[in-house]
Design a protein around this motif. Sequence first.
Motif: not given
Length: 138
Positions: A20, A23, A26, A30, A33, A101, A105
């Motif tokens: 997390r 990320r 943005s 979460l 998302l 995203d 990650r």
Amino acid sequence: MPDSTATIARAVLQLARRLRAERPQSAVSLSGLGLLNTLHREGPMPAARLAEAERLQPQSLTRLIARLETDGLVVRTRGEVDRRTLLLEITAAGRAVISQDMTARRAWLASAMDAALTVKEQAELARAAELMQRLAGL
């Protein structure tokens, strides 16, 4: 066995926290998302079904959907069978947000694995991930 379950749970949570943190910056939360991912994976659906899939109260969903809609990441469409039904659908821009995203990650994870794990350990981790996915599907 209890010690191993605690260790596994702790490791999964720590890795999830780290992912997390990696990320991209943005405007999508979460929670937002999560909604986008569900719509991407399962296709258009009514808000009530999306709330159920995400384990949210329908009222909690209203603000999230409004923000995603304002940002052009989801649209409302009429159902084909019952035109009275409003469905939420992810847009191309919403899919791009998910892709950006996940790319960030995965890049961090690949780099971290290369730096910290041997090739054999990476293979073991990949196998463990398959087993965790099986558990998650229960």
